[in-house]
Write a protein that holds these residues in place. Sequence first.
Motif, PDB file in Angstrom:
ATOM      1  N   GLU A  77       0.700  -0.759  -0.060  1.00 51.39           N
ATOM      2  CA  GLU A  77      -0.160   0.097   0.128  1.00 51.39           C
ATOM      3  C   GLU A  77       0.951   1.389   0.173  1.00 51.39           C
ATOM      4  OE1 GLU A  77      -2.474   0.033   3.368  1.00 51.39           O
ATOM      5  OE2 GLU A  77      -3.221  -1.995   2.713  1.00 51.39           O
ATOM      6  N   ASP A  78       2.345   0.691   0.177  1.00 54.49           N
ATOM      7  CA  ASP A  78       2.713   2.287   0.504  1.00 54.49           C
ATOM      8  C   ASP A  78       4.438   2.272  -0.410  1.00 54.49           C
ATOM      9  OD1 ASP A  78       3.610  -0.137   2.823  1.00 54.49           O
ATOM     10  OD2 ASP A  78       5.342   1.380   2.816  1.00 54.49           O
ATOM     11  N   VAL A 100       0.781   6.435   0.104  1.00 61.68           N
ATOM     12  CA  VAL A 100       0.450   5.702   0.651  1.00 61.68           C
ATOM     13  C   VAL A 100      -0.969   5.424  -0.588  1.00 61.68           C
ATOM     14  CG1 VAL A 100      -0.921   5.062   3.066  1.00 61.68           C
ATOM     15  CG2 VAL A 100       1.247   6.376   2.921  1.00 61.68           C
ATOM     16  N   ILE A 101      -1.539   3.746  -0.657  1.00 64.50           N
ATOM     17  CA  ILE A 101      -2.234   3.533  -2.113  1.00 64.50           C
ATOM     18  C   ILE A 101      -2.359   5.356  -2.620  1.00 64.50           C
ATOM     19  CG2 ILE A 101      -4.871   3.421  -2.184  1.00 64.50           C
ATOM     20  CD1 ILE A 101      -4.695   2.546   0.825  1.00 64.50           C
ATOM     21  N   GLU A 102      -2.008   4.807  -3.138  1.00 65.45           N
ATOM     22  CA  GLU A 102      -1.760   5.764  -4.443  1.00 65.45           C
ATOM     23  C   GLU A 102      -1.987   7.316  -4.437  1.00 65.45           C
ATOM     24  OE1 GLU A 102      -3.446   4.442  -7.891  1.00 65.45           O
ATOM     25  OE2 GLU A 102      -1.811   2.558  -7.631  1.00 65.45           O
TER      26      GLU A 102
END
Length: 251
Positions: A77-78, A100-102
């Motif tokens: 996610e990161d 974090v999550i794009e």
Amino acid sequence: MVDVLRLEPLLFPAEFTAHRMRILVNGLDVVATAYPADGFHGQPVAGFTPSSVLGPGGLAVAPEAREVAVGGSDMGEDQLTVRVRQAGAEVIWDRWRLTVIERVHKEGPELGLGSFRFDSHAYAQEIAQATERTTRTWPARSVAENLEATLWREGWDQDGGAWIRSYVAIRAPEDRPDLVEISFYARDLSGQRYALPGSYVVTFPVDGTDPDVQAQAIAHRLGHEDLKPISVHQPPRRRKLAGRDAAESPS
């Protein structure tokens, strides 16, 4: 004054499920610096795998400046990114971002990382030497890699058989070159629970004989034998959820 780059491959480290990389600039671990002291939601962080950091799209200088993902946790996610570009006889790292999550979570000075300048010749030499360090082998590493391929081929990466619910990691720490270490979640055969709480760690001695033969022998034991009696049980880790303690267990 130019900065000094050091790339240290972490092959089968205890805290990761795969090979990772420590990225040091003037002795500073840049990935660890960008994250809180306890990592990402309690997960340890480091540079990504050597194949990612050293391979195409990695830290090697390209004709055009580009953003490179250099490290983060195992959660996917990161990631920490940096812009890599060449200016004359120097390679420059700047524009640090933690996503974090794009989504950009922190960038620039917020991360405690500034611009770094490396001598281009020394930079290329360090990447070449890190690549060489990454390829070092020892008996347990060869068996572990063959075992991973065997389990994948047999479909046991998703289902470990009668006794094993799923695998956490297969490791061959360099400080124990004659042992393969396997972490797994165990099945409860009573039928009352889907999986036993916590994980188990079992080790197998290896030697210099054919690594594929040894891997297949270990795979057979994993698929047909209850190994809990010779394993070390690791209770579920506890983490904070909505202000209360909750046990972490496999889904």
